[in-house]
Write a protein that holds these residues in place. Sequence first.
Motif, PDB file in Angstrom:
ATOM      1  N   LEU A 187      11.264   5.422 -49.014  1.00  0.00           N
ATOM      2  CA  LEU A 187      10.763   6.529 -48.214  1.00  0.00           C
ATOM      3  C   LEU A 187      11.746   7.690 -48.196  1.00  0.00           C
ATOM      4  N   ASN A 188      11.223   8.892 -48.093  1.00  0.00           N
ATOM      5  CA  ASN A 188      12.030  10.065 -47.782  1.00  0.00           C
ATOM      6  C   ASN A 188      11.722  10.411 -46.329  1.00  0.00           C
ATOM      7  N   VAL A 189      12.762  10.504 -45.519  1.00  0.00           N
ATOM      8  CA  VAL A 189      12.611  10.868 -44.116  1.00  0.00           C
ATOM      9  C   VAL A 189      13.284  12.228 -43.939  1.00  0.00           C
ATOM     10  N   ALA A 190      12.496  13.214 -43.516  1.00  0.00           N
ATOM     11  CA  ALA A 190      13.002  14.576 -43.343  1.00  0.00           C
ATOM     12  C   ALA A 190      12.938  14.972 -41.874  1.00  0.00           C
ATOM     13  N   PHE A 191      14.074  15.388 -41.337  1.00  0.00           N
ATOM     14  CA  PHE A 191      14.154  15.932 -39.987  1.00  0.00           C
ATOM     15  C   PHE A 191      14.306  17.445 -40.132  1.00  0.00           C
ATOM     16  N   SER A 192      13.498  18.209 -39.424  1.00  0.00           N
ATOM     17  CA  SER A 192      13.628  19.667 -39.486  1.00  0.00           C
ATOM     18  C   SER A 192      13.495  20.254 -38.085  1.00  0.00           C
ATOM     19  N   GLN A 193      14.196  21.364 -37.898  1.00  0.00           N
ATOM     20  CA  GLN A 193      14.223  21.996 -36.587  1.00  0.00           C
ATOM     21  C   GLN A 193      14.559  23.466 -36.770  1.00  0.00           C
ATOM     22  N   ASP A 194      13.957  24.320 -35.963  1.00  0.00           N
ATOM     23  CA  ASP A 194      14.233  25.750 -36.007  1.00  0.00           C
ATOM     24  C   ASP A 194      15.319  26.111 -35.015  1.00  0.00           C
ATOM     25  N   ASP A 195      15.911  27.272 -35.223  1.00  0.00           N
ATOM     26  CA  ASP A 195      16.891  27.854 -34.298  1.00  0.00           C
ATOM     27  C   ASP A 195      18.100  26.955 -34.047  1.00  0.00           C
ATOM     28  N   VAL A 196      18.538  26.233 -35.081  1.00  0.00           N
ATOM     29  CA  VAL A 196      19.708  25.358 -34.966  1.00  0.00           C
ATOM     30  C   VAL A 196      20.975  26.196 -35.086  1.00  0.00           C
ATOM     31  N   ARG A 197      21.894  25.980 -34.178  1.00  0.00           N
ATOM     32  CA  ARG A 197      23.164  26.715 -34.200  1.00  0.00           C
ATOM     33  C   ARG A 197      24.243  25.825 -34.805  1.00  0.00           C
ATOM     34  N   SER A 198      24.850  26.321 -35.870  1.00  0.00           N
ATOM     35  CA  SER A 198      25.910  25.576 -36.548  1.00  0.00           C
ATOM     36  C   SER A 198      27.267  26.138 -36.122  1.00  0.00           C
ATOM     37  N   PRO A 199      28.267  25.272 -35.938  1.00  0.00           N
ATOM     38  CA  PRO A 199      29.602  25.756 -35.569  1.00  0.00           C
ATOM     39  C   PRO A 199      30.131  26.745 -36.612  1.00  0.00           C
ATOM     40  N   GLY A 200      30.624  27.878 -36.134  1.00  0.00           N
ATOM     41  CA  GLY A 200      31.205  28.876 -37.017  1.00  0.00           C
ATOM     42  C   GLY A 200      30.192  29.778 -37.696  1.00  0.00           C
ATOM     43  N   ALA A 201      28.898  29.554 -37.485  1.00  0.00           N
ATOM     44  CA  ALA A 201      27.863  30.391 -38.098  1.00  0.00           C
ATOM     45  C   ALA A 201      27.208  31.233 -37.012  1.00  0.00           C
ATOM     46  N   PRO A 202      27.021  32.530 -37.293  1.00  0.00           N
ATOM     47  CA  PRO A 202      26.385  33.382 -36.284  1.00  0.00           C
ATOM     48  C   PRO A 202      24.890  33.081 -36.174  1.00  0.00           C
ATOM     49  N   GLY A 203      24.381  33.086 -34.944  1.00  0.00           N
ATOM     50  CA  GLY A 203      22.947  32.886 -34.726  1.00  0.00           C
ATOM     51  C   GLY A 203      22.475  31.503 -35.106  1.00  0.00           C
ATOM     52  N   GLY A 204      21.191  31.319 -35.003  1.00  0.00           N
ATOM     53  CA  GLY A 204      20.598  30.033 -35.349  1.00  0.00           C
ATOM     54  C   GLY A 204      19.584  30.214 -36.459  1.00  0.00           C
ATOM     55  N   GLY A 205      19.241  29.136 -37.089  1.00  0.00           N
ATOM     56  CA  GLY A 205      18.258  29.202 -38.159  1.00  0.00           C
ATOM     57  C   GLY A 205      17.621  27.854 -38.378  1.00  0.00           C
ATOM     58  N   THR A 207      10.525  12.794 -29.550  1.00  0.00           N
ATOM     59  CA  THR A 207      10.582  13.081 -28.119  1.00  0.00           C
ATOM     60  C   THR A 207      11.536  12.087 -27.466  1.00  0.00           C
ATOM     61  N   GLY A 208      11.761  12.251 -26.186  1.00  0.00           N
ATOM     62  CA  GLY A 208      12.585  11.292 -25.461  1.00  0.00           C
ATOM     63  C   GLY A 208      14.063  11.641 -25.477  1.00  0.00           C
ATOM     64  N   GLU A 209      14.867  10.649 -25.084  1.00  0.00           N
ATOM     65  CA  GLU A 209      16.315  10.856 -24.929  1.00  0.00           C
ATOM     66  C   GLU A 209      17.006  11.251 -26.227  1.00  0.00           C
ATOM     67  N   MET A 210      16.620  10.599 -27.344  1.00  0.00           N
ATOM     68  CA  MET A 210      17.258  10.913 -28.621  1.00  0.00           C
ATOM     69  C   MET A 210      17.000  12.376 -28.999  1.00  0.00           C
ATOM     70  N   ALA A 211      15.777  12.841 -28.824  1.00  0.00           N
ATOM     71  CA  ALA A 211      15.429  14.221 -29.158  1.00  0.00           C
ATOM     72  C   ALA A 211      16.203  15.201 -28.278  1.00  0.00           C
ATOM     73  N   GLU A 212      16.283  14.910 -27.002  1.00  0.00           N
ATOM     74  CA  GLU A 212      16.993  15.802 -26.080  1.00  0.00           C
ATOM     75  C   GLU A 212      18.483  15.880 -26.417  1.00  0.00           C
ATOM     76  N   ALA A 213      19.077  14.758 -26.784  1.00  0.00           N
ATOM     77  CA  ALA A 213      20.499  14.754 -27.159  1.00  0.00           C
ATOM     78  C   ALA A 213      20.726  15.596 -28.417  1.00  0.00           C
ATOM     79  N   LEU A 214      19.837  15.464 -29.396  1.00  0.00           N
ATOM     80  CA  LEU A 214      19.968  16.254 -30.624  1.00  0.00           C
ATOM     81  C   LEU A 214      19.770  17.743 -30.351  1.00  0.00           C
ATOM     82  N   LYS A 215      18.817  18.074 -29.509  1.00  0.00           N
ATOM     83  CA  LYS A 215      18.592  19.482 -29.164  1.00  0.00           C
ATOM     84  C   LYS A 215      19.835  20.077 -28.508  1.00  0.00           C
TER      85      LYS A 215
END
Length: 123
Positions: free
Chosen positions: A81-99, A46-54
């Motif tokens: 440690l393994n640190v995993a960041f995951s997020q839905d509906d991510v839009r990648s440059p040049g890729a249609p839609g999000g996933g 949450t917070g500023e870092m999360a909003e910037a990434l979103k």
Amino acid sequence: MLIIAFAALLQATDDSTVPRKAVVNPRELMIEAIDAPDGSAHGMLTGEMAEALKRGFGTTAPLRIDVTTLKRYRQEGCRRLNVAFSQDDVRSPGAPGGGPRRIDFGIDYCRDGRPPSSRAEAE
């Protein structure tokens, strides 16, 4: 019977059922995983870092963080440690839609925020 077993497996791997605490900094979860009996911690950034990434990924979906212990080092309070960041509906440059997208990285980390002085594993 096979269908019931498969449905149970899908439900067991669904990370939406994992309790998550809100964190402003992933380090909080890394320390929690070091101290946890099962070596894991789960949260939502949450917070500023999360909003910037979103904004950067063009999504409003929550940013999940899962930390798991890969190795225990002899030095007290230090782990691999393994640190995993995951997020839905991510839009990648040049890729249609999000996933859904997931990024994992490994880190040697101690409770004091420094790397261990030795990578000798605990027995």
